[in-house]
Design a protein around this motif. Sequence first.
Motif, PDB file in Angstrom:
ATOM      1  N   LEU A 176       9.892   4.989  16.347  1.00 22.66           N
ATOM      2  CA  LEU A 176       9.025   6.156  16.242  1.00 22.66           C
ATOM      3  C   LEU A 176       9.291   7.057  17.434  1.00 22.66           C
ATOM      4  CD1 LEU A 176       7.586   4.197  14.222  1.00 22.66           C
ATOM      5  CD2 LEU A 176       5.459   5.321  14.847  1.00 22.66           C
ATOM      6  N   GLY A 177       9.159   8.367  17.220  1.00 26.64           N
ATOM      7  CA  GLY A 177       9.381   9.318  18.296  1.00 26.64           C
ATOM      8  C   GLY A 177       8.095   9.969  18.753  1.00 26.64           C
ATOM      9  N   LEU A 192       0.177  -0.226  18.303  1.00 29.80           N
ATOM     10  CA  LEU A 192       0.677  -0.388  16.939  1.00 29.80           C
ATOM     11  C   LEU A 192       1.817  -1.400  16.848  1.00 29.80           C
ATOM     12  CD1 LEU A 192       0.600   3.374  15.913  1.00 29.80           C
ATOM     13  CD2 LEU A 192      -0.902   1.567  15.033  1.00 29.80           C
ATOM     14  N   ASP A 193       2.145  -2.043  17.954  1.00 29.57           N
ATOM     15  CA  ASP A 193       3.186  -3.070  18.011  1.00 29.57           C
ATOM     16  C   ASP A 193       4.560  -2.513  17.646  1.00 29.57           C
ATOM     17  OD1 ASP A 193       3.996  -5.646  18.657  1.00 29.57           O
ATOM     18  OD2 ASP A 193       3.948  -6.314  16.577  1.00 29.57           O
ATOM     19  N   VAL A 194       4.804  -1.263  18.022  1.00 27.41           N
ATOM     20  CA  VAL A 194       6.128  -0.662  17.857  1.00 27.41           C
ATOM     21  C   VAL A 194       7.023  -1.172  18.977  1.00 27.41           C
ATOM     22  CG1 VAL A 194       7.398   1.529  17.936  1.00 27.41           C
ATOM     23  CG2 VAL A 194       5.227   1.356  16.694  1.00 27.41           C
ATOM     24  N   LYS A 195       8.289  -1.439  18.652  1.00 30.36           N
ATOM     25  CA  LYS A 195       9.220  -1.972  19.645  1.00 30.36           C
ATOM     26  C   LYS A 195      10.275  -0.964  20.080  1.00 30.36           C
ATOM     27  CE  LYS A 195       7.166  -5.929  19.426  1.00 30.36           C
ATOM     28  NZ  LYS A 195       6.225  -6.291  20.515  1.00 30.36           N
ATOM     29  N   TYR A 196      10.593   0.005  19.212  1.00 30.89           N
ATOM     30  CA  TYR A 196      11.685   0.938  19.489  1.00 30.89           C
ATOM     31  C   TYR A 196      11.175   2.370  19.393  1.00 30.89           C
ATOM     32  CZ  TYR A 196      14.394  -3.270  18.562  1.00 30.89           C
ATOM     33  OH  TYR A 196      14.873  -4.547  18.582  1.00 30.89           O
ATOM     34  N   VAL A 197      11.658   3.226  20.270  1.00 33.14           N
ATOM     35  CA  VAL A 197      11.245   4.624  20.278  1.00 33.14           C
ATOM     36  C   VAL A 197      12.460   5.528  20.449  1.00 33.14           C
ATOM     37  CG1 VAL A 197       8.896   4.236  21.117  1.00 33.14           C
ATOM     38  CG2 VAL A 197      10.766   4.557  22.765  1.00 33.14           C
ATOM     39  N   GLU A 198      12.338   6.727  19.893  1.00 29.91           N
ATOM     40  CA  GLU A 198      13.275   7.809  20.172  1.00 29.91           C
ATOM     41  C   GLU A 198      12.528   8.809  21.033  1.00 29.91           C
ATOM     42  OE1 GLU A 198      15.809  11.277  17.800  1.00 29.91           O
ATOM     43  OE2 GLU A 198      15.418   9.350  16.824  1.00 29.91           O
ATOM     44  N   VAL A 199      13.103   9.151  22.174  1.00 28.88           N
ATOM     45  CA  VAL A 199      12.395   9.980  23.144  1.00 28.88           C
ATOM     46  C   VAL A 199      12.800  11.436  22.968  1.00 28.88           C
ATOM     47  CG1 VAL A 199      11.956  10.419  25.582  1.00 28.88           C
ATOM     48  CG2 VAL A 199      12.275   8.065  24.778  1.00 28.88           C
ATOM     49  N   TRP A 200      11.846  12.245  22.489  1.00 26.75           N
ATOM     50  CA  TRP A 200      12.043  13.689  22.432  1.00 26.75           C
ATOM     51  C   TRP A 200      11.909  14.224  23.847  1.00 26.75           C
ATOM     52  CZ3 TRP A 200       7.741  17.305  22.980  1.00 26.75           C
ATOM     53  CH2 TRP A 200       8.147  18.646  22.872  1.00 26.75           C
ATOM     54  N   ARG A 232       9.193   0.385  29.509  1.00 23.98           N
ATOM     55  CA  ARG A 232       9.419  -1.068  29.574  1.00 23.98           C
ATOM     56  C   ARG A 232       8.100  -1.822  29.694  1.00 23.98           C
ATOM     57  NH1 ARG A 232      13.560   0.599  33.082  1.00 23.98           N
ATOM     58  NH2 ARG A 232      12.320  -0.041  34.894  1.00 23.98           N
ATOM     59  N   ALA A 233       7.179  -1.297  30.492  1.00 22.47           N
ATOM     60  CA  ALA A 233       5.886  -1.958  30.672  1.00 22.47           C
ATOM     61  C   ALA A 233       5.094  -2.001  29.367  1.00 22.47           C
ATOM     62  CB  ALA A 233       5.076  -1.240  31.750  1.00 22.47           C
ATOM     63  N   ALA A 234       5.331  -1.023  28.491  1.00 20.34           N
ATOM     64  CA  ALA A 234       4.669  -1.003  27.187  1.00 20.34           C
ATOM     65  C   ALA A 234       5.431  -1.811  26.140  1.00 20.34           C
ATOM     66  CB  ALA A 234       4.508   0.448  26.717  1.00 20.34           C
ATOM     67  N   GLY A 235       6.505  -2.471  26.542  1.00 19.71           N
ATOM     68  CA  GLY A 235       7.286  -3.281  25.619  1.00 19.71           C
ATOM     69  C   GLY A 235       8.177  -2.480  24.703  1.00 19.71           C
ATOM     70  N   LEU A 236       8.558  -1.264  25.132  1.00 18.79           N
ATOM     71  CA  LEU A 236       9.320  -0.348  24.281  1.00 18.79           C
ATOM     72  C   LEU A 236      10.766  -0.230  24.741  1.00 18.79           C
ATOM     73  CD1 LEU A 236       6.633   2.474  24.108  1.00 18.79           C
ATOM     74  CD2 LEU A 236       7.162   0.825  22.313  1.00 18.79           C
ATOM     75  N   ARG A 278      -0.010   5.691   9.672  1.00 24.11           N
ATOM     76  CA  ARG A 278       0.306   5.927   8.262  1.00 24.11           C
ATOM     77  C   ARG A 278       1.785   5.713   7.977  1.00 24.11           C
ATOM     78  NH1 ARG A 278      -2.655  10.639   8.598  1.00 24.11           N
ATOM     79  NH2 ARG A 278      -0.918  11.959   7.914  1.00 24.11           N
ATOM     80  N   ALA A 279       2.624   6.163   8.889  1.00 21.01           N
ATOM     81  CA  ALA A 279       4.065   5.983   8.705  1.00 21.01           C
ATOM     82  C   ALA A 279       4.429   4.495   8.692  1.00 21.01           C
ATOM     83  CB  ALA A 279       4.825   6.707   9.816  1.00 21.01           C
ATOM     84  N   LEU A 280       3.854   3.733   9.590  1.00 20.91           N
ATOM     85  CA  LEU A 280       4.124   2.294   9.626  1.00 20.91           C
ATOM     86  C   LEU A 280       3.576   1.603   8.385  1.00 20.91           C
ATOM     87  CD1 LEU A 280       3.339   1.640  13.392  1.00 20.91           C
ATOM     88  CD2 LEU A 280       5.592   1.594  12.307  1.00 20.91           C
ATOM     89  N   CYS A 281       2.433   2.063   7.904  1.00 19.20           N
ATOM     90  CA  CYS A 281       1.859   1.507   6.680  1.00 19.20           C
ATOM     91  C   CYS A 281       2.803   1.715   5.505  1.00 19.20           C
ATOM     92  CB  CYS A 281       0.495   2.138   6.420  1.00 19.20           C
ATOM     93  SG  CYS A 281      -0.350   1.499   4.961  1.00 19.20           S
ATOM     94  N   TRP A 282       3.409   2.902   5.416  1.00 20.99           N
ATOM     95  CA  TRP A 282       4.362   3.166   4.329  1.00 20.99           C
ATOM     96  C   TRP A 282       5.546   2.202   4.418  1.00 20.99           C
ATOM     97  CZ3 TRP A 282       9.467   4.236   3.728  1.00 20.99           C
ATOM     98  CH2 TRP A 282       9.876   4.703   2.479  1.00 20.99           C
TER      99      TRP A 282
END
Length: 277
Positions: A5-6, A25-33, A57-61, A262-266
């Motif tokens: 998620l970004g 939301l237990d997201v592990k990967y992010v794209e940084v805008w 890193r502290a947020a587990g991302l 909502r995006a994760l739910c989809w």
Amino acid sequence: MKFALGNFWYPLYPFERFLSDMQRLDVKYVEVWAGAPHLYLCDETPATLRAKAAAMRAAGLTAVCLTPEQCAYPVNIAAEEPAARRRSMEYLRLAIDAAAEMNIPKVLVTPGQGYRDRPPAEAFSRSAEALHELSGYGRQRGVGLLLEHLTAATTNLAITCAQLKTLAEAAEGGAWLQPMADLDMLAQVGEGLGDFMAAFGHCPAHVHLVDGMPGGHLVPGEGVIDLAGQLRLLEAWGYQGCVSLEIMHERYLLQPGRTAARALCWLRENGFAPAPG
């Protein structure tokens, strides 16, 4: 496949709010805008970049890509004016430097554009030359570049998959310049991932997962694009890259956390649960 998620739809909130929502939301990967107010490249220092990397890193991302703003800002690597082109190149070198400082493996770049009342050949040549130079700089810094196609409103150089291939080949960036796909922008020209595979003979290096009418960069399920079918194509091809949600419509700005949920739910409802970290 990894799903990221970004922070694209978080500009009305601090970067820390984005990180806390992703952690919740237990997201592990992010794209940084990389844009104001979160990470405007011209305002950052090595120290502030390292601090933001440490906060992720502290947020587990894990950040999979740095995406500098280069459509709404005065950035155009194919600009006719030398000063604008020079400033654009300096800005994108800053993006590559920032990614290297933050240990982010990829930087997203776009083709730039020429004036619509000029033949596009000269702008195409400027873009290819700039992308060649930037991919060489990325190689020096150990950062790969992802080349994204755009729409007719934001480029006249690479809109279709075939045009993206022509530009990527002309740039001669090798492994340091890889083509990617945005599902909403593909749909706006009547294309999909099958057309990308037909043009390149391989999967995209990165995918932006967004719905649309087409157009709009909406939450999955809120447009008309067959996103589930597109993702199943990636699964069938054994895609090992990252699929990143680049939700950008203004309707989501005031409630970004609910939008992310909502995006994760989809994704879950359609059998595409985010990969564990």
